[in-house]
Write a protein that holds these residues in place. Structure first.
Motif, PDB file in Angstrom:
ATOM      1  N   MET A   1      -6.296   5.119   0.297  1.00 46.87           N
ATOM      2  CA  MET A   1      -5.444   4.237  -0.733  1.00 46.87           C
ATOM      3  C   MET A   1      -6.448   3.338  -1.371  1.00 46.87           C
ATOM      4  SD  MET A   1      -2.796   1.604   0.235  1.00 46.87           S
ATOM      5  CE  MET A   1      -1.764   2.852   1.369  1.00 46.87           C
ATOM      6  N   LYS A   2      -6.129   2.966  -2.922  1.00 47.57           N
ATOM      7  CA  LYS A   2      -7.417   2.040  -3.154  1.00 47.57           C
ATOM      8  C   LYS A   2      -6.842   0.643  -3.161  1.00 47.57           C
ATOM      9  CE  LYS A   2      -9.649   4.828  -6.335  1.00 47.57           C
ATOM     10  NZ  LYS A   2     -10.941   5.376  -5.733  1.00 47.57           N
ATOM     11  N   TYR A   3      -7.712  -0.203  -3.563  1.00 48.43           N
ATOM     12  CA  TYR A   3      -7.953  -1.080  -2.401  1.00 48.43           C
ATOM     13  C   TYR A   3      -6.507  -2.218  -3.686  1.00 48.43           C
ATOM     14  CZ  TYR A   3      -9.136  -6.514  -2.203  1.00 48.43           C
ATOM     15  OH  TYR A   3      -9.151  -7.712  -2.000  1.00 48.43           O
ATOM     16  N   ARG A   4      -6.075  -1.719  -4.410  1.00 48.22           N
ATOM     17  CA  ARG A   4      -5.259  -3.006  -5.195  1.00 48.22           C
ATOM     18  C   ARG A   4      -3.444  -2.835  -4.636  1.00 48.22           C
ATOM     19  NH1 ARG A   4      -5.581  -6.130  -9.539  1.00 48.22           N
ATOM     20  NH2 ARG A   4      -7.059  -4.717  -9.726  1.00 48.22           N
ATOM     21  N   GLU A   5      -3.465  -1.557  -4.340  1.00 45.52           N
ATOM     22  CA  GLU A   5      -2.251  -0.667  -3.621  1.00 45.52           C
ATOM     23  C   GLU A   5      -2.062  -1.352  -1.963  1.00 45.52           C
ATOM     24  OE1 GLU A   5      -2.671   3.499  -4.114  1.00 45.52           O
ATOM     25  OE2 GLU A   5      -1.790   3.211  -5.917  1.00 45.52           O
ATOM     26  N   LEU A   6      -3.527  -1.118  -1.321  1.00 44.03           N
ATOM     27  CA  LEU A   6      -3.791  -2.125  -0.263  1.00 44.03           C
ATOM     28  C   LEU A   6      -3.006  -3.669   0.059  1.00 44.03           C
ATOM     29  CD1 LEU A   6      -5.108  -1.084   3.056  1.00 44.03           C
ATOM     30  CD2 LEU A   6      -6.768  -1.792   1.911  1.00 44.03           C
ATOM     31  N   MET A   7      -4.137  -4.461  -1.335  1.00 46.13           N
ATOM     32  CA  MET A   7      -3.246  -5.497  -1.167  1.00 46.13           C
ATOM     33  C   MET A   7      -2.231  -6.116  -1.582  1.00 46.13           C
ATOM     34  SD  MET A   7      -6.357  -6.907  -0.056  1.00 46.13           S
ATOM     35  CE  MET A   7      -5.751  -8.598  -0.270  1.00 46.13           C
ATOM     36  N   LYS A   8      -1.736  -4.936  -1.651  1.00 43.57           N
ATOM     37  CA  LYS A   8      -0.423  -5.585  -2.340  1.00 43.57           C
ATOM     38  C   LYS A   8       0.876  -5.609  -1.574  1.00 43.57           C
ATOM     39  CE  LYS A   8       3.311  -4.217  -5.933  1.00 43.57           C
ATOM     40  NZ  LYS A   8       4.435  -3.715  -4.974  1.00 43.57           N
ATOM     41  N   GLU A   9       0.477  -4.366  -0.490  1.00 39.03           N
ATOM     42  CA  GLU A   9       0.959  -4.099   0.831  1.00 39.03           C
ATOM     43  C   GLU A   9       0.986  -5.800   1.850  1.00 39.03           C
ATOM     44  OE1 GLU A   9       0.782  -0.490   3.136  1.00 39.03           O
ATOM     45  OE2 GLU A   9       0.743   0.736   1.524  1.00 39.03           O
ATOM     46  N   GLU A  10      -0.291  -6.246   2.057  1.00 36.02           N
ATOM     47  CA  GLU A  10      -0.743  -7.418   2.935  1.00 36.02           C
ATOM     48  C   GLU A  10       0.055  -8.725   1.953  1.00 36.02           C
ATOM     49  OE1 GLU A  10      -4.848  -7.230   4.172  1.00 36.02           O
ATOM     50  OE2 GLU A  10      -4.487  -5.143   4.856  1.00 36.02           O
TER      51      GLU A  10
ATOM     52  N   GLU B   1      -3.418  -9.723 -10.421  1.00 34.67           N
ATOM     53  CA  GLU B   1      -2.208  -9.417  -9.086  1.00 34.67           C
ATOM     54  C   GLU B   1      -1.561  -8.424 -10.908  1.00 34.67           C
ATOM     55  OE1 GLU B   1      -0.216 -10.360  -6.029  1.00 34.67           O
ATOM     56  OE2 GLU B   1       0.251 -11.476  -7.338  1.00 34.67           O
ATOM     57  N   GLU B   2      -1.938  -7.731 -12.209  1.00 34.95           N
ATOM     58  CA  GLU B   2      -0.794  -6.791 -12.818  1.00 34.95           C
ATOM     59  C   GLU B   2      -1.677  -6.052 -13.862  1.00 34.95           C
ATOM     60  OE1 GLU B   2       1.513 -10.337 -15.268  1.00 34.95           O
ATOM     61  OE2 GLU B   2       2.092 -11.594 -13.227  1.00 34.95           O
ATOM     62  N   ASP B   3      -2.862  -6.234 -13.227  1.00 35.79           N
ATOM     63  CA  ASP B   3      -3.761  -5.622 -13.607  1.00 35.79           C
ATOM     64  C   ASP B   3      -3.690  -5.558 -15.460  1.00 35.79           C
ATOM     65  OD1 ASP B   3      -6.109  -3.737 -13.487  1.00 35.79           O
ATOM     66  OD2 ASP B   3      -4.279  -1.937 -14.010  1.00 35.79           O
TER      67      ASP B   3
ATOM     68  N   GLU C   1     -13.568 -25.260  -0.233  1.00 36.32           N
ATOM     69  CA  GLU C   1     -13.267 -24.249   0.004  1.00 36.32           C
ATOM     70  C   GLU C   1     -12.409 -23.617  -0.822  1.00 36.32           C
ATOM     71  OE1 GLU C   1     -13.532 -23.679   3.720  1.00 36.32           O
ATOM     72  OE2 GLU C   1     -15.362 -23.625   2.383  1.00 36.32           O
ATOM     73  N   ILE C   2     -11.535 -24.954  -1.408  1.00 36.42           N
ATOM     74  CA  ILE C   2     -10.379 -24.083  -2.384  1.00 36.42           C
ATOM     75  C   ILE C   2     -11.358 -23.441  -3.525  1.00 36.42           C
ATOM     76  CG2 ILE C   2      -8.798 -25.391  -4.305  1.00 36.42           C
ATOM     77  CD1 ILE C   2      -8.642 -27.312  -2.494  1.00 36.42           C
ATOM     78  N   ARG C   3     -12.279 -24.031  -4.078  1.00 39.01           N
ATOM     79  CA  ARG C   3     -12.643 -23.404  -5.381  1.00 39.01           C
ATOM     80  C   ARG C   3     -13.265 -21.663  -4.668  1.00 39.01           C
ATOM     81  NH1 ARG C   3     -14.518 -24.880  -9.517  1.00 39.01           N
ATOM     82  NH2 ARG C   3     -15.948 -23.966 -10.000  1.00 39.01           N
ATOM     83  N   GLY C   4     -13.652 -21.666  -3.598  1.00 42.05           N
ATOM     84  CA  GLY C   4     -12.945 -20.087  -3.272  1.00 42.05           C
ATOM     85  C   GLY C   4     -12.030 -18.771  -3.929  1.00 42.05           C
ATOM     86  N   MET C   5     -10.708 -19.996  -3.901  1.00 40.33           N
ATOM     87  CA  MET C   5      -9.662 -19.347  -4.465  1.00 40.33           C
ATOM     88  C   MET C   5      -9.832 -18.010  -6.070  1.00 40.33           C
ATOM     89  SD  MET C   5      -6.036 -22.308  -4.166  1.00 40.33           S
ATOM     90  CE  MET C   5      -6.332 -22.771  -2.703  1.00 40.33           C
TER      91      MET C   5
ATOM     92  N   GLU D   1      -9.612 -10.747  -5.890  1.00 38.92           N
ATOM     93  CA  GLU D   1      -8.969  -9.755  -4.546  1.00 38.92           C
ATOM     94  C   GLU D   1      -7.950  -9.496  -4.684  1.00 38.92           C
ATOM     95  OE1 GLU D   1     -11.989 -10.185  -1.444  1.00 38.92           O
ATOM     96  OE2 GLU D   1     -14.265 -10.162  -2.705  1.00 38.92           O
ATOM     97  N   ASN D   2      -7.183 -10.433  -5.570  1.00 36.85           N
ATOM     98  CA  ASN D   2      -5.608 -10.135  -4.843  1.00 36.85           C
ATOM     99  C   ASN D   2      -5.252 -10.079  -3.465  1.00 36.85           C
ATOM    100  OD1 ASN D   2      -4.475  -7.566  -6.731  1.00 36.85           O
ATOM    101  ND2 ASN D   2      -5.274  -8.951  -7.140  1.00 36.85           N
ATOM    102  N   ARG D   3      -6.506 -11.815  -2.695  1.00 34.51           N
ATOM    103  CA  ARG D   3      -5.816 -11.723  -1.799  1.00 34.51           C
ATOM    104  C   ARG D   3      -5.423 -13.605  -1.387  1.00 34.51           C
ATOM    105  NH1 ARG D   3     -12.063 -12.420   0.932  1.00 34.51           N
ATOM    106  NH2 ARG D   3     -10.919 -13.334   2.498  1.00 34.51           N
TER     107      ARG D   3
END
Length: 689
Positions: A1-10, A60-62, A115-119, A125-127
């Protein structure tokens, strides 16, 4: 599974929380119903979070792939402009500015903003979970300061503490997963999925992209394919040969961790293909951006040069805001739990493969009173965590079942002769192993007869060391020095051992050296029975600051360290290259250590793999793997390791002699006045002519 699809589920499980938090933050930006002193902070920080949210939407929307190079560059600068050197003095990320404007609460709010700058990277990474929890912490802190009273400071500090206790397990688990799980393929997907001649790919990572990253990518794109393949082969074949030399079965492994500098993707792309032929998939994680996972200012993982080294240095000990015994235990428990969860993936992890860089502008940090510092209790806790977490790491990732390799290249910032220096570095990285192997064997044969080695500096160099050597029981079949060619450590060029500590004494001195990106002027360390008894440097006007600087960045907050390694570097070609281009202050320790004798303070080179049998090319078994401290691994393992290893090199031009002294008093000189004089080593001097 590609990363983007994996993160969409999470992300589905946290989407509602994220949207609610973002809506509240938009309200904070508009109302800012706090005291005047805090209003600007909350407005600016809320505005930054909105920028990160907009970046997330594009990712997220690529839609990042639809932006032009100019648009991506402008977006990248907008996200990082607040901490660029020209703007940093008036940024809330700067603890000095934050405290000046906000009082003692400013230190807490500067931490929060950092810490917020980590956003930025979480958005790339769609996290969504990571963005959401920090957004919620921001709202909680705002609520405490909305009606400030005498308890508000304690409330904010408690909120930060509780946040890190509550989410420690999630933060540690994800970081551990990044190390081991090839399905987290964010970086690999970019490298393998993009046409790397289209430099828009650089901006997909979310890291700050500066001149170094753009120019090195352009330079590598213009190299002939065969040259790129050769560079990648040198790198990956060194990794393969490291397993062969240690007689470790690589076929049992499935993943390799690639750590590199952004801009080298073309080389990494070929490397991924080479590793695939070995049966290995890449795990590529970025350097940590949260205080829980950072190790001071060290860049562990893939990264760019970054927007501002002072920013990294100012926040290197932010964990001190919430580090106590309870958090230490919680953090260690989380670390154990994460490795247990991914134990199957840990079992097939082969080890790291690093591409380092050199040539950035020299960085001399400013030590700020407003930055978070560790008190003595916290220093001990941090040392304990490094020790205990390393024990966990090696429980799941066996030191005698893994290997590594490291190679280094310059970046354009090194100067106008960058392309010449790059090509010279490629030559240094591909010197003939067999030539050096034979020469180095002559040095080892001499050293194996010695009781101790005398090392003395010349001119202003005050080095005067007596280095005791382990005693050989069977000289016909055993050796105490390893004949190091270009496999795990590229380039070729050193012989090294774990010296005997008892009787090792004297002073190690270097007039100027760069270690882990930090400059040290007039560095000196004294030893008694192989342990550090004193240290100083000349970076600052106050001795207290000099000693604190060294304790934090060389001793890693420990009271003392042993000499874990004594080596003689033989790569005179690299030495001459450094002099020819005037880049002594730019060489990474990986190359610098091959240009003279060097001493490592900390663990030996054989940490956690002491029982693995190793043999030199002449067939002799290497037996000097332990010293009087590391041997405690058999009885008191918690006292055996220090979890650091810092190489300090004396360049040839600061060296008066290296002399081997045998038990009968016979003396044999290996190096005299910076030149090799031992029979069989004369060829090394040809580079000087």
């Amino acid at each position: 599974m590609k990363y983007r699809e994996l993160m969409k589920e999470e992300n589905d499980s946290v989407r509602e929380r994220y949207e609610l938090a973002l809506e509240r933050i938009k309200g904070i930006k508009e109302e800012a119903a706090v005291k005047e002193v805090y209003r600007d902070y909350f407005i600016r920080t809320a505005a930054f979070i909105e920028k990160a949210a907009a970046f997330l939407a594009l990712a997220e929307e690529d839609r990042l792939k639809d932006l032009t190079l100019e648009e991506l560059s402008a977006l990248n600068r907008e996200l990082y402009e607040d901490i660029l050197p020209d703007n940093y003095e008036e940024s809330y990320a700067n603890p000095a500015y934050a405290v000046q404007k906000l009082g003692k609460t400013g230190r807490l709010l500067s931490y929060l903003y950092s810490e917020i700058r980590g956003m930025i990277v979480y958005a790339a990474e769609n996290r969504l979970f990571s963005i959401t929890i920090y957004a919620e912490l921001f709202i909680e802190v705002y609520n405490y300061l909305e009606e400030e009273d005498e308890y508000s400071y304690k409330d904010v500090k408690r909120a930060i503490y509780d946040f890190n206790m509550d989410y420690c397990s999630d933060i540690i688990e994800y970081r551990t997963r990044e190390l081991l799980d090839e399905e987290l393929s964010f970086a690999a997907d970019i490298i393998e999925g993009w046409d790397l001649k289209d430099l828009r790919y650089l901006y997909q990572f979310g890291e700050y992209i500066g001149e170094n990253e753009r120019r090195i990518a352009e330079f590598l794109n213009n190299l002939p394919e065969e040259e790129m393949k050769a560079m990648a082969f040198t790198y990956t074949d060194g990794y393969r040969r490291g397993f062969l030399a240690a007689n470790i079965d690589l076929t049992r492994k499935k993943t390799v961790n690639i750590r590199y500098h952004i801009g080298f993707e073309r080389m990494v792309k070929y490397a991924i293909r080479n590793f695939a032929q070995m049966g290995l998939k890449p795990v590529i994680y970025r350097m940590a951006v949260d205080s829980n996972n950072k190790r001071q200012q060290l860049r562990l993982g893939y990264h760019s040069c970054g927007p501002n080294y002072q920013y990294d240095y100012d926040h290197r000990f932010d964990i001190g805001l919430y580090m106590d015994k309870a958090f230490h235990e919680r953090r260690l428990q989380s670390y154990k739990g994460a490795f247990e969860k991914y134990r199957d993936k840990a079992a097939v992890y082969a080890g790291p493969s690093l591409i380092q860089i050199f040539g950035e502008k020299n960085f001399i940090p400013r030590v700020k009173a407003e930055a978070v510092k560790l008190d003595k209790r916290q220093q001990k806790l941090l040392v304990a965590f490094q020790r205990d977490s390393n024990m966990v790491y090696y429980q799941y990732i066996k030191g005698d079942e893994t290997s590594f390799t490291i190679i280094a290249y310059p970046v354009p910032e090194i100067g106008s002769r960058f392309e010449e220096i790059f090509r010279e570095t490629v030559k240094v990285n591909t010197l003939d192993n067999d030539t050096y192997k034979a020469i180095q064997q002559n040095i080892i044969d001499c050293l194996d007869r010695g009781e101790y080695v005398r090392v003395k500096g010349t001119g202003k160099n005050r080095t005067d060391l007596k280095v005791m050597l382990p005693e050989l029981q069977n000289p016909e079949k055993e050796t105490i020095f390893e004949n190091c060619t270009a496999d795990v450590n590229i380039p070729v060029g050193e012989v090294f051992t774990s010296p005997r500590l008892t009787g090792t004494e004297g002073t190690l001195h270097v007039s100027r050296i760069f270690l882990n990106g930090l400059e040290y002027i007039d560095l000196s360390i004294t030893f008694k029975d192989g342990m550090i008894t004193g240290y100083n440097c000349g970076n600052f006007s106050r001795e207290e600051e000099n000693k604190s600087y060294m304790k934090e960045n060389i001793l890693y907050n420990q009271e003392t360290l042993p000499i874990g390694e004594f080596a003689i570097g033989t790569n005179t070609t690299a030495y001459v290259m450094a002099g020819k281009y005037g880049i002594w202050d730019k060489l990474p320790i990986l190359i610098a250590e091959k240009t003279g004798p060097h001493f490592a303070v900390g663990d030996t080179c054989y940490k956690m793999s002491e029982e693995l049998e190793l043999f030199n090319p002449d067939g002799k078994k290497i037996v000097a793997k332990d010293n009087e401290v590391s041997i405690l691994r058999k009885t008191e393992i918690e006292k055996a390791y220090f979890n650091c290893h810092t190489d300090i090199t004396i360049p040839y031009d600061e060296l008066a002699e290296i002399t081997v002294v045998e038990k009968n008093g016979k003396e044999t000189v290996i190096i005299k006045d910076g030149r090799f004089v031992l029979a069989g080593t004369e060829k090394l001097n040809e580079a000087f002519s």
